[in-house]
Write a protein that holds these residues in place. Structure first.
Motif, PDB file in Angstrom:
ATOM      1  N   GLN A  71       0.826  -1.203   0.000  1.00  0.00           N
ATOM      2  CA  GLN A  71       0.000   0.000   0.000  1.00  0.00           C
ATOM      3  C   GLN A  71       0.862   1.256   0.000  1.00  0.00           C
ATOM      4  N   ASP A  72       2.033   1.145   0.587  1.00  0.00           N
ATOM      5  CA  ASP A  72       2.956   2.280   0.615  1.00  0.00           C
ATOM      6  C   ASP A  72       3.523   2.503  -0.786  1.00  0.00           C
ATOM      7  N   PRO A  73       3.373   3.704  -1.362  1.00  0.00           N
ATOM      8  CA  PRO A  73       3.842   3.958  -2.735  1.00  0.00           C
ATOM      9  C   PRO A  73       5.334   3.714  -2.919  1.00  0.00           C
ATOM     10  N   THR A  74       6.132   4.061  -1.920  1.00  0.00           N
ATOM     11  CA  THR A  74       7.581   3.877  -2.039  1.00  0.00           C
ATOM     12  C   THR A  74       7.944   2.402  -2.094  1.00  0.00           C
ATOM     13  N   LEU A  75       7.352   1.610  -1.208  1.00  0.00           N
ATOM     14  CA  LEU A  75       7.625   0.177  -1.197  1.00  0.00           C
ATOM     15  C   LEU A  75       7.116  -0.498  -2.472  1.00  0.00           C
ATOM     16  N   GLU A  76       5.977  -0.041  -2.964  1.00  0.00           N
ATOM     17  CA  GLU A  76       5.430  -0.616  -4.199  1.00  0.00           C
ATOM     18  C   GLU A  76       6.330  -0.294  -5.386  1.00  0.00           C
ATOM     19  N   PHE A  77       6.854   0.930  -5.408  1.00  0.00           N
ATOM     20  CA  PHE A  77       7.797   1.301  -6.466  1.00  0.00           C
ATOM     21  C   PHE A  77       9.045   0.429  -6.403  1.00  0.00           C
ATOM     22  N   LEU A  78       9.572   0.231  -5.195  1.00  0.00           N
ATOM     23  CA  LEU A  78      10.775  -0.583  -5.035  1.00  0.00           C
ATOM     24  C   LEU A  78      10.515  -2.035  -5.428  1.00  0.00           C
ATOM     25  N   ARG A  79       9.320  -2.532  -5.129  1.00  0.00           N
ATOM     26  CA  ARG A  79       8.961  -3.900  -5.519  1.00  0.00           C
ATOM     27  C   ARG A  79       9.000  -4.064  -7.034  1.00  0.00           C
ATOM     28  N   LYS A  80       8.333  -3.145  -7.744  1.00  0.00           N
ATOM     29  CA  LYS A  80       8.304  -3.214  -9.206  1.00  0.00           C
ATOM     30  C   LYS A  80       9.686  -2.967  -9.801  1.00  0.00           C
ATOM     31  N   PHE A  81      10.422  -2.039  -9.193  1.00  0.00           N
ATOM     32  CA  PHE A  81      11.763  -1.734  -9.690  1.00  0.00           C
ATOM     33  C   PHE A  81      12.677  -2.954  -9.573  1.00  0.00           C
ATOM     34  N   ALA A  82      12.618  -3.635  -8.438  1.00  0.00           N
ATOM     35  CA  ALA A  82      13.472  -4.803  -8.218  1.00  0.00           C
ATOM     36  C   ALA A  82      13.126  -5.926  -9.194  1.00  0.00           C
ATOM     37  N   ILE A  83      11.832  -6.162  -9.390  1.00  0.00           N
ATOM     38  CA  ILE A  83      11.419  -7.214 -10.327  1.00  0.00           C
ATOM     39  C   ILE A  83      11.838  -6.855 -11.747  1.00  0.00           C
ATOM     40  N   GLY A  84      11.656  -5.584 -12.118  1.00  0.00           N
ATOM     41  CA  GLY A  84      12.064  -5.145 -13.449  1.00  0.00           C
ATOM     42  C   GLY A  84      13.565  -5.241 -13.648  1.00  0.00           C
ATOM     43  N   LEU A  85      14.324  -4.919 -12.601  1.00  0.00           N
ATOM     44  CA  LEU A  85      15.784  -4.988 -12.684  1.00  0.00           C
ATOM     45  C   LEU A  85      16.254  -6.420 -12.902  1.00  0.00           C
ATOM     46  N   VAL A  86      15.692  -7.343 -12.136  1.00  0.00           N
ATOM     47  CA  VAL A  86      16.064  -8.752 -12.288  1.00  0.00           C
ATOM     48  C   VAL A  86      15.633  -9.270 -13.657  1.00  0.00           C
ATOM     49  N   SER A  87      14.426  -8.898 -14.088  1.00  0.00           N
ATOM     50  CA  SER A  87      13.927  -9.339 -15.396  1.00  0.00           C
ATOM     51  C   SER A  87      14.839  -8.858 -16.512  1.00  0.00           C
ATOM     52  N   GLY A  88      15.187  -7.572 -16.471  1.00  0.00           N
ATOM     53  CA  GLY A  88      16.042  -7.007 -17.510  1.00  0.00           C
ATOM     54  C   GLY A  88      17.441  -7.588 -17.501  1.00  0.00           C
ATOM     55  N   THR A  89      17.963  -7.875 -16.306  1.00  0.00           N
ATOM     56  CA  THR A  89      19.309  -8.443 -16.199  1.00  0.00           C
ATOM     57  C   THR A  89      19.361  -9.840 -16.804  1.00  0.00           C
ATOM     58  N   ILE A  90      18.390 -10.677 -16.448  1.00  0.00           N
ATOM     59  CA  ILE A  90      18.355 -12.037 -16.993  1.00  0.00           C
ATOM     60  C   ILE A  90      18.175 -12.004 -18.508  1.00  0.00           C
ATOM     61  N   ALA A  91      17.238 -11.177 -18.975  1.00  0.00           N
ATOM     62  CA  ALA A  91      16.973 -11.095 -20.412  1.00  0.00           C
ATOM     63  C   ALA A  91      18.199 -10.597 -21.170  1.00  0.00           C
ATOM     64  N   SER A  92      18.905  -9.628 -20.605  1.00  0.00           N
ATOM     65  CA  SER A  92      20.095  -9.086 -21.268  1.00  0.00           C
ATOM     66  C   SER A  92      21.202 -10.124 -21.357  1.00  0.00           C
ATOM     67  N   CYS A  93      21.388 -10.897 -20.285  1.00  0.00           N
ATOM     68  CA  CYS A  93      22.431 -11.927 -20.293  1.00  0.00           C
ATOM     69  C   CYS A  93      22.163 -12.974 -21.371  1.00  0.00           C
ATOM     70  N   VAL A  94      20.900 -13.321 -21.563  1.00  0.00           N
ATOM     71  CA  VAL A  94      20.557 -14.348 -22.545  1.00  0.00           C
ATOM     72  C   VAL A  94      20.664 -13.818 -23.970  1.00  0.00           C
ATOM     73  N   ASN A  95      20.344 -12.543 -24.185  1.00  0.00           N
ATOM     74  CA  ASN A  95      20.302 -12.037 -25.558  1.00  0.00           C
ATOM     75  C   ASN A  95      21.618 -11.425 -26.029  1.00  0.00           C
ATOM     76  N   ILE A  96      22.636 -11.393 -25.174  1.00  0.00           N
ATOM     77  CA  ILE A  96      23.921 -10.801 -25.558  1.00  0.00           C
ATOM     78  C   ILE A  96      24.528 -11.454 -26.805  1.00  0.00           C
ATOM     79  N   PRO A  97      24.519 -12.794 -26.937  1.00  0.00           N
ATOM     80  CA  PRO A  97      25.098 -13.379 -28.160  1.00  0.00           C
ATOM     81  C   PRO A  97      24.451 -12.857 -29.441  1.00  0.00           C
ATOM     82  N   PHE A  98      23.139 -12.654 -29.422  1.00  0.00           N
ATOM     83  CA  PHE A  98      22.463 -12.107 -30.598  1.00  0.00           C
ATOM     84  C   PHE A  98      22.899 -10.663 -30.850  1.00  0.00           C
ATOM     85  N   ASP A  99      23.085  -9.909 -29.782  1.00  0.00           N
ATOM     86  CA  ASP A  99      23.492  -8.512 -29.909  1.00  0.00           C
ATOM     87  C   ASP A  99      24.897  -8.411 -30.500  1.00  0.00           C
ATOM     88  N   VAL A 100      25.798  -9.271 -30.033  1.00  0.00           N
ATOM     89  CA  VAL A 100      27.164  -9.274 -30.559  1.00  0.00           C
ATOM     90  C   VAL A 100      27.160  -9.659 -32.041  1.00  0.00           C
TER      91      VAL A 100
END
Length: 205
Positions: free
Chosen positions: A144-173
């Motif tokens: 319910q706290d806006p700050t905690l909710e932002f941090l929750r979404k931010f953390a999930i997005g950060l992990v999602s983007g990190t995993i996705a980036s690690c997997v797609n690096i060979p295609f990028d290279v």
């Protein structure tokens, strides 16, 4: 979209080539990605796929659509960045695109060079990112706290983007090697996505 891109690039000559093209490309591929994700998600809602799998497939579809849209812009951007002449001597973005089309056409050797690698890069990234983000987001409770909710979404997005980036690096290279200047002028070393990946693995690890 292409005309709009070329117009914006022409009137922003105060910027360097790198900044100019990255800004335009970013604006070009952000909108179709999120728009098409929502459309694919609605369509897949009528199928028998589980909600979690449907989100990943919708992300894959959005990524492939995004790749088709942005690849010509990427080809122009990379070719301009590889131009070693002084900025004042470089051709404009419009002229660079026209030169590519005149020399090699719109196909996989011209304005759509490296399309397979771009499809892999965007398709894999968005499939993992959207699938992981929306599936994991529903596991953790909403704050319910806006700050905690932002941090929750931010953390999930950060992990999602990190995993996705690690997997797609060979295609990028592979994409960068195919679209960029070849090591030996006049000789094409990097021809296709998986051939380039295999070659880089053998030579560079």
């Amino acid at each position: 979209m292409l005309i709009l891109y070329l117009f914006i690039a022409e009137v922003t000559t105060m910027f360097t080539v790198r900044v100019e093209d990255r800004q335009v490309c970013q604006g070009t591929h952000s909108d179709p990605k999120f728009f098409t994700f929502e459309q694919y998600k609605k369509i897949l809602g009528f199928t028998s796929l589980s909600p979690g799998l449907a989100l990943s497939v919708a992300g894959l579809g959005a990524g492939l659509t995004e790749a088709i849209v942005v690849n010509p812009f990427e080809v122009v951007k990379v070719s301009l960045q590889a131009n070693r002449h002084a900025y004042a001597e470089q051709p404009s973005t419009f002229n660079q695109a026209r030169q590519i089309v005149q020399a090699n056409g719109f196909g996989l050797q011209g304005l759509n060079k490296g399309l397979t690698s771009t499809l892999g890069r965007h398709g894999v990234f968005n499939m993992i990112y959207f699938g992981f983000y929306f599936n994991v987001k529903n596991i953790f409770p909403v704050y319910q706290d806006p700050t905690l909710e932002f941090l929750r979404k931010f953390a999930i997005g950060l992990v999602s983007g990190t995993i996705a980036s690690c997997v797609n690096i060979p295609f990028d290279v592979a994409k960068s090697r195919i679209q960029g200047p070849q090591p030996i002028p006049g000789e094409i070393k990097y021809r296709s996505c998986f051939q380039t990946m295999a070659l880089i693995y053998r030579e560079e690890g």
